[in-house]
Design a protein around this motif. Structure first.
Motif, PDB file in Angstrom:
ATOM      1  N   ALA B 236       0.835  -1.205   0.000  1.00  0.00           N
ATOM      2  CA  ALA B 236       0.000   0.000   0.000  1.00  0.00           C
ATOM      3  C   ALA B 236       0.871   1.258   0.000  1.00  0.00           C
ATOM      4  O   ALA B 236       0.603   2.229  -0.718  1.00  0.00           O
ATOM      5  CB  ALA B 236      -0.925  -0.009   1.218  1.00  0.00           C
ATOM      6  N   ILE B 237       1.929   1.244   0.794  1.00  0.00           N
ATOM      7  CA  ILE B 237       2.837   2.404   0.843  1.00  0.00           C
ATOM      8  C   ILE B 237       3.529   2.572  -0.511  1.00  0.00           C
ATOM      9  O   ILE B 237       3.628   3.679  -1.054  1.00  0.00           O
ATOM     10  CB  ILE B 237       3.869   2.230   1.982  1.00  0.00           C
ATOM     11  N   GLU B 238       3.999   1.484  -1.076  1.00  0.00           N
ATOM     12  CA  GLU B 238       4.691   1.551  -2.377  1.00  0.00           C
ATOM     13  C   GLU B 238       3.775   2.136  -3.449  1.00  0.00           C
ATOM     14  O   GLU B 238       4.166   3.034  -4.204  1.00  0.00           O
ATOM     15  CB  GLU B 238       5.176   0.156  -2.785  1.00  0.00           C
ATOM     16  N   ASN B 239       2.552   1.648  -3.498  1.00  0.00           N
ATOM     17  CA  ASN B 239       1.626   2.174  -4.515  1.00  0.00           C
ATOM     18  C   ASN B 239       1.252   3.622  -4.241  1.00  0.00           C
ATOM     19  O   ASN B 239       1.039   4.403  -5.171  1.00  0.00           O
ATOM     20  CB  ASN B 239       0.381   1.291  -4.600  1.00  0.00           C
ATOM     21  N   ALA B 240       1.170   3.989  -2.967  1.00  0.00           N
ATOM     22  CA  ALA B 240       0.861   5.382  -2.637  1.00  0.00           C
ATOM     23  C   ALA B 240       1.972   6.314  -3.129  1.00  0.00           C
ATOM     24  O   ALA B 240       1.703   7.408  -3.639  1.00  0.00           O
ATOM     25  CB  ALA B 240       0.661   5.537  -1.130  1.00  0.00           C
ATOM     26  N   PHE B 241       3.205   5.901  -2.972  1.00  0.00           N
ATOM     27  CA  PHE B 241       4.316   6.711  -3.492  1.00  0.00           C
ATOM     28  C   PHE B 241       4.177   6.888  -5.008  1.00  0.00           C
ATOM     29  O   PHE B 241       4.348   7.990  -5.539  1.00  0.00           O
ATOM     30  CB  PHE B 241       5.676   6.049  -3.170  1.00  0.00           C
ATOM     31  N   ILE B 398      15.703  13.116 -17.471  1.00  0.00           N
ATOM     32  CA  ILE B 398      16.399  12.316 -16.462  1.00  0.00           C
ATOM     33  C   ILE B 398      15.432  11.424 -15.687  1.00  0.00           C
ATOM     34  O   ILE B 398      15.802  10.381 -15.165  1.00  0.00           O
ATOM     35  CB  ILE B 398      17.174  13.262 -15.509  1.00  0.00           C
ATOM     36  N   LYS B 399      14.166  11.812 -15.681  1.00  0.00           N
ATOM     37  CA  LYS B 399      13.177  11.069 -14.892  1.00  0.00           C
ATOM     38  C   LYS B 399      13.192   9.557 -15.134  1.00  0.00           C
ATOM     39  O   LYS B 399      13.015   8.787 -14.178  1.00  0.00           O
ATOM     40  CB  LYS B 399      11.777  11.637 -15.166  1.00  0.00           C
ATOM     41  N   PRO B 400      13.395   9.058 -16.371  1.00  0.00           N
ATOM     42  CA  PRO B 400      13.381   7.597 -16.540  1.00  0.00           C
ATOM     43  C   PRO B 400      14.385   6.864 -15.656  1.00  0.00           C
ATOM     44  O   PRO B 400      14.198   5.684 -15.353  1.00  0.00           O
ATOM     45  CB  PRO B 400      13.729   7.405 -18.021  1.00  0.00           C
ATOM     46  N   PHE B 401      15.435   7.550 -15.233  1.00  0.00           N
ATOM     47  CA  PHE B 401      16.435   6.892 -14.391  1.00  0.00           C
ATOM     48  C   PHE B 401      16.089   6.981 -12.905  1.00  0.00           C
ATOM     49  O   PHE B 401      16.722   6.320 -12.084  1.00  0.00           O
ATOM     50  CB  PHE B 401      17.822   7.499 -14.641  1.00  0.00           C
ATOM     51  N   LEU B 402      15.122   7.804 -12.558  1.00  0.00           N
ATOM     52  CA  LEU B 402      14.771   7.991 -11.151  1.00  0.00           C
ATOM     53  C   LEU B 402      13.632   7.048 -10.789  1.00  0.00           C
ATOM     54  O   LEU B 402      12.755   6.778 -11.598  1.00  0.00           O
ATOM     55  CB  LEU B 402      14.363   9.447 -10.908  1.00  0.00           C
ATOM     56  N   SER B 403      13.645   6.571  -9.581  1.00  0.00           N
ATOM     57  CA  SER B 403      12.573   5.704  -9.108  1.00  0.00           C
ATOM     58  C   SER B 403      11.804   6.409  -8.005  1.00  0.00           C
ATOM     59  O   SER B 403      12.390   7.066  -7.147  1.00  0.00           O
ATOM     60  CB  SER B 403      13.150   4.387  -8.573  1.00  0.00           C
ATOM     61  N   CYS B 404      10.483   6.288  -8.052  1.00  0.00           N
ATOM     62  CA  CYS B 404       9.675   6.880  -6.977  1.00  0.00           C
ATOM     63  C   CYS B 404       9.392   5.849  -5.890  1.00  0.00           C
ATOM     64  O   CYS B 404       8.694   6.154  -4.921  1.00  0.00           O
ATOM     65  CB  CYS B 404       8.370   7.437  -7.541  1.00  0.00           C
ATOM     66  N   PHE B 405       9.918   4.636  -6.025  1.00  0.00           N
ATOM     67  CA  PHE B 405       9.580   3.581  -5.069  1.00  0.00           C
ATOM     68  C   PHE B 405      10.483   3.614  -3.844  1.00  0.00           C
ATOM     69  O   PHE B 405      11.701   3.655  -3.975  1.00  0.00           O
ATOM     70  CB  PHE B 405       9.651   2.209  -5.740  1.00  0.00           C
ATOM     71  N   PRO B 406       9.870   3.581  -2.673  1.00  0.00           N
ATOM     72  CA  PRO B 406      10.670   3.559  -1.444  1.00  0.00           C
ATOM     73  C   PRO B 406      11.116   2.137  -1.120  1.00  0.00           C
ATOM     74  O   PRO B 406      10.530   1.162  -1.595  1.00  0.00           O
ATOM     75  CB  PRO B 406       9.675   4.035  -0.395  1.00  0.00           C
ATOM     76  N   GLU B 407      12.137   2.040  -0.312  1.00  0.00           N
ATOM     77  CA  GLU B 407      12.405   0.771   0.376  1.00  0.00           C
ATOM     78  C   GLU B 407      11.717   0.868   1.731  1.00  0.00           C
ATOM     79  O   GLU B 407      11.866   1.874   2.424  1.00  0.00           O
ATOM     80  CB  GLU B 407      13.901   0.571   0.562  1.00  0.00           C
ATOM     81  N   VAL B 408      10.961  -0.150   2.083  1.00  0.00           N
ATOM     82  CA  VAL B 408      10.194  -0.114   3.325  1.00  0.00           C
ATOM     83  C   VAL B 408      10.751  -1.160   4.296  1.00  0.00           C
ATOM     84  O   VAL B 408      10.891  -2.328   3.938  1.00  0.00           O
ATOM     85  CB  VAL B 408       8.698  -0.406   3.070  1.00  0.00           C
ATOM     86  N   ARG B 409      11.102  -0.720   5.491  1.00  0.00           N
ATOM     87  CA  ARG B 409      11.517  -1.665   6.535  1.00  0.00           C
ATOM     88  C   ARG B 409      10.471  -1.697   7.637  1.00  0.00           C
ATOM     89  O   ARG B 409       9.868  -0.673   7.947  1.00  0.00           O
ATOM     90  CB  ARG B 409      12.883  -1.274   7.110  1.00  0.00           C
ATOM     91  N   VAL B 410      10.281  -2.862   8.191  1.00  0.00           N
ATOM     92  CA  VAL B 410       9.235  -3.047   9.197  1.00  0.00           C
ATOM     93  C   VAL B 410       9.896  -3.331  10.545  1.00  0.00           C
ATOM     94  O   VAL B 410      10.828  -4.138  10.632  1.00  0.00           O
ATOM     95  CB  VAL B 410       8.307  -4.218   8.809  1.00  0.00           C
ATOM     96  N   TYR B 411       9.419  -2.658  11.576  1.00  0.00           N
ATOM     97  CA  TYR B 411       9.937  -2.855  12.929  1.00  0.00           C
ATOM     98  C   TYR B 411       8.756  -3.146  13.850  1.00  0.00           C
ATOM     99  O   TYR B 411       7.830  -2.334  13.961  1.00  0.00           O
ATOM    100  CB  TYR B 411      10.686  -1.600  13.373  1.00  0.00           C
ATOM    101  N   ASP B 412       8.810  -4.321  14.468  1.00  0.00           N
ATOM    102  CA  ASP B 412       7.702  -4.738  15.323  1.00  0.00           C
ATOM    103  C   ASP B 412       7.925  -4.184  16.730  1.00  0.00           C
ATOM    104  O   ASP B 412       8.801  -4.645  17.461  1.00  0.00           O
ATOM    105  CB  ASP B 412       7.641  -6.269  15.339  1.00  0.00           C
ATOM    106  N   LEU B 413       7.104  -3.189  17.100  1.00  0.00           N
ATOM    107  CA  LEU B 413       7.279  -2.529  18.398  1.00  0.00           C
ATOM    108  C   LEU B 413       6.967  -3.450  19.567  1.00  0.00           C
ATOM    109  O   LEU B 413       7.404  -3.206  20.689  1.00  0.00           O
ATOM    110  CB  LEU B 413       6.357  -1.300  18.482  1.00  0.00           C
TER     111      LEU B 413
END
Lengths: 507, 507
Positions: B236-241, B398-413
């Motif tokens: 969901a976060i990836e698609n939102a970006f 230049i945009k074709p070389f840029l990615s809008c996708f984040p790397e997402v890390r999960v931390y279980d509190l």
């Protein structure tokens, strides 16, 4: 289940490399320049200087169409026992013969019947690299001086699939490609100055190693990058893998190299270990009980995003049969219009998408764990060979999705005082499918502590224990481990390289 | 030097988002639905259910063409001080006002003159997600029950370049895109059963969350993959970006979003922290003195192989100006025919190649560290916006070389009992350029130990100390750190999120 390539393409059984076809380029290692079979009388493993191409040697034409590593020194009877799927006898170099460099331990066992022969191969050599410069001069010295060459120690495991031909060829030639790549670097690697950015065009021109060859830095906008000696060795190994793969493509018909192989090789050079892996073999260091991973596996799962990106950018590679999208399972026609979980090349998470007609195609990457496949065919995504590999019942080539490039990790042996119980363990997936890193570390401790530290046979005993522990014993219609789980029915090959005092116990 | 985009394109200064143009799609967050400027009276940060599109609000048209985060509650005078390059006063939410959720600490400071305004933006919200199902029913409940919705806590840092427009737009809208993506998952995420593989096509159909929606597994050849709840949130976060980036592309002219921004956002949802990073900001957890990295930076150096592969597979993206090969510095015409160090998309090591005419082109990736650039222009390879970015003096995008996708890390509190001194620190590169992870950890220890554990102002004090420590003090014609090195002349923004008892100190 154990096949990396689905059975439709796995029935091709290699008959080894006995063709007399020569390499086309005189600069490249020749496919027939090394003895392929175990019938040879073992010779010194230190190769002669200047022997990079070598005269073609007549190989014994026997009825045996397969080979085992020369250093096993197998007699014809021993070769038959090594090829026996029922007995699955563990093979190691004989105690009585010449030891492997560094007293390296080695053991192997054939599979439980998944392929006709053992498709793993192994190589252990001391390779002398002579500088191109010293050879192109007026006289070739018989006793090379410090600057004219150096040795590297070399260990390689090659796990074949769809036949043993690629593994057999790689085990004979990959270290020669590495030697060729290193020849240009002999002076540079022995010079404490940083490598020159630019070299004159002529090979063998004197003074290559001098820092005066450094072209003066330009680049107000960008300072020149410092390149380390290590990274030159890494680059040499990477290019050697590519050249090996290209040679397989050129010569595959003459040498019946129909399949492919994973390659895990180690170089010891000027104080450092270089561990290069392309495939799903694994290397770990066990040091004072601690586990240091020295490789990672390249599979459809670990390389999913690389594969999907390629399919997305080059859809022609997917034909009309595959989609680059991943679904948790194949989409069924009745699900058209419903929303199903998917992920594309940019995603690590999952989301829902509405199923359209194109989504009914087979996913480029599917399955989990050992069952994961690219194009429903192959379960390993890096290695050598596979130039002929096609999707089952199709002409679609799979090779464009496979990479021959290894990941190389560097370990500086001088940064730590190693004891005799510190080892680098290399194993094909037959070992790791049923044995965890920590189980290997426990076996290292158990076996080595039962031998004197200076007993050179302890590393072979350890390799044998690791292979036996992964194979298990025949019981209840299968090979079983002590916990009654199934042992590995795959080919299993293991090197144990002691890190305490490189070369000190080399005989 | 501090600019991520070379000065040729950096003179575009955003004037904030005051256009009244509406989003075309009624389902998407609207660019004008949130107050953009600091002149607004602060309201509850908990957004109202069902307010995902929102009525356009009249914003005060002032002479100020920039904005700071609403939660800073800046008066017109305060806004002027925040915009003062000479004084560089550190800004934090007032002690007297409503605290940020979890007593989060925040501080920021403007750059030393590299751009007209502070191009960083920040957002901190509690966002209510209402299920699409509950809204599509006959009655919309005013008091949503457990299954009809949930809240997530949200923190975002946005570091703009070539203008502040993209950062400002993302700070107002990205969390709304995330909310939209989560709306379909409200029941699924609260159901302990694994997510269904397949959903009926109609949104809002009752029974979506039931496991009876699971289409029975097919796939003798491949067992269905188990997809976790976490991975749905990540998706969901990836698609939102991606949707945020697409909205910027559509609306960039109307909103004067000429530049781009890095985005580092954190969600706390159902017991877990999701840290999503696209750019060169950084997040670390400091827990009992230990540092846990929660992001990595995406730069021309860290993404070199992705960029080179794209240039290799799609050479048309390089025009006639660039080569996908990397060289340690630009090749000079007089070096034609010589052999220079290079590496291609497959290599991590270096090797020598003979210089040919095509190698005289500019390298796609060049430079080191903060000076590394893609196409000699941009120093960050992931983020939002930059749709108009062209190579200097060229039409090459230049945009074709840029990615809008984040790397997402999960931390279980829930996996660890956190104490009041355990924090998640988010910072833009202005912090990390001059401060190491361990220096941040030392400051965490030093500042928090000087406050009572239950003093809610301690996290703001810590954020201020971090910003001050990176900015330094004016001395010797520059901003200097205590060791006399230059402080950061960049915009600096820091969130300090306490992990001990989420929500317990929320006021």
């Amino acid at each position: 289940m154990l096949n990396r390539v689905r059975s439709a393409v796995a029935h091709l059984v290699s008959s080894g490399g006995t063709s007399s076809q020569r390499s086309k380029s005189p600069d490249l290692p020749n496919a027939t320049s090394a003895p392929p079979a175990a019938q040879e009388i073992p010779k010194s493993s230190r190769e002669k200087p200047g022997n990079e191409v070598g005269a073609p040697q007549k190989t014994a034409e026997t009825t045996l169409s397969f080979s085992r590593p020369t250093f096993l020194q197998l007699s014809p009877g021993g070769l038959r026992r090594a090829d026996d799927h029922a007995g699955r006898a563990v093979q190691s170099p004989p105690d009585t013969g010449r030891r492997l460099p560094w007293s390296t331990g080695y053991a192997e066992v054939i599979n439980a019947g998944k392929s006709r022969h053992n498709e793993d191969q192994a190589c252990c050599e001391v390779v002398y690299v002579e500088s191109r410069r010293s050879r192109s001069g007026t006289g070739v010295s018989r006793e090379p001086s410090h600057n004219q060459g150096f040795c590297f120690y070399y260990w390689g495991l090659f796990d074949g699939h769809a036949g043993g031909g690629a593994a057999e060829m790689a085990s004979r030639l990959l270290h020669r490609h590495i030697r060729e790549q290193l020849k240009d670097l002999v002076e540079i690697l022995q010079d404490p100055l940083p490598p020159p950015l630019c070299l004159p065009s002529t090979l063998g021109t004197p003074g290559v190693s001098s820092s005066s060859q450094l072209v003066s830095p330009q680049s107000c906008w960008s300072p020149q990058k410092e390149v380390t000696h290590d990274s030159l060795v890494v680059g040499a190994i990477e290019n050697a893998f590519q050249l090996m793969d290209e040679q397989m493509a050129r010569e595959r018909r003459g040498h019946q190299v129909e399949g492919g192989c994973c390659a895990l090789v180690v170089l010891y050079l000027l104080g450092k270990m270089y561990v290069a892996n392309a495939g799903d073999s694994r290397a770990i260091i066990v040091r004072n009980g601690e586990i240091i991973p020295m490789s990672r596996e390249f599979t459809p799962e670990t390389e999913r995003q690389r594969l999907q990106l390629l399919g997305f950018l080059k859809p022609e590679l997917l034909g009309s049969e595959f989609t680059h999208l991943e679904f948790p399972r194949r989409v069924q026609p009745k699900e058209l219009g419903q929303r199903m979980l998917y992920r594309d090349q940019n995603m690590t998470g999952w989301a829902y998408k509405k199923i359209e007609v194109e989504d009914l195609r087979f996913p480029l990457v599917c399955g989990e764990g050992k069952k994961a496949r690219v194009m429903a065919t192959i379960g390993v995504t890096r290695g050598l060979g596979d130039h002929n590999l096609k999707v089952c019942s199709s002409t679609l080539p799979i090779k464009p999705f496979l990479s021959c490039f290894p990941e190389v990790r560097v370990y500086d042996l001088t940064q730590y005082e190693h004891c005799p119980d510190d080892v680098l363990v290399l194993g094909t997936d037959g070992l790791w499918d049923v044995t965890s890193d920590s189980e290997v570390a426990a076996t290292v401790d158990r076996v080595l502590s039962s031998y004197e530290p200076n007993d050179p046979s302890r590393y072979t005993a350890l390799a044998q224990a690791l292979v036996l522990g992964a194979r298990g014993i025949p019981r209840d219609r299968g090979w079983r481990l002590p916990n009654n789980k199934l042992g590995s029915g795959d080919d299993i090959s293991v090197f144990v390289i002691p890190l305490g005092g490189p070369g000190s116990s080399y005989s």
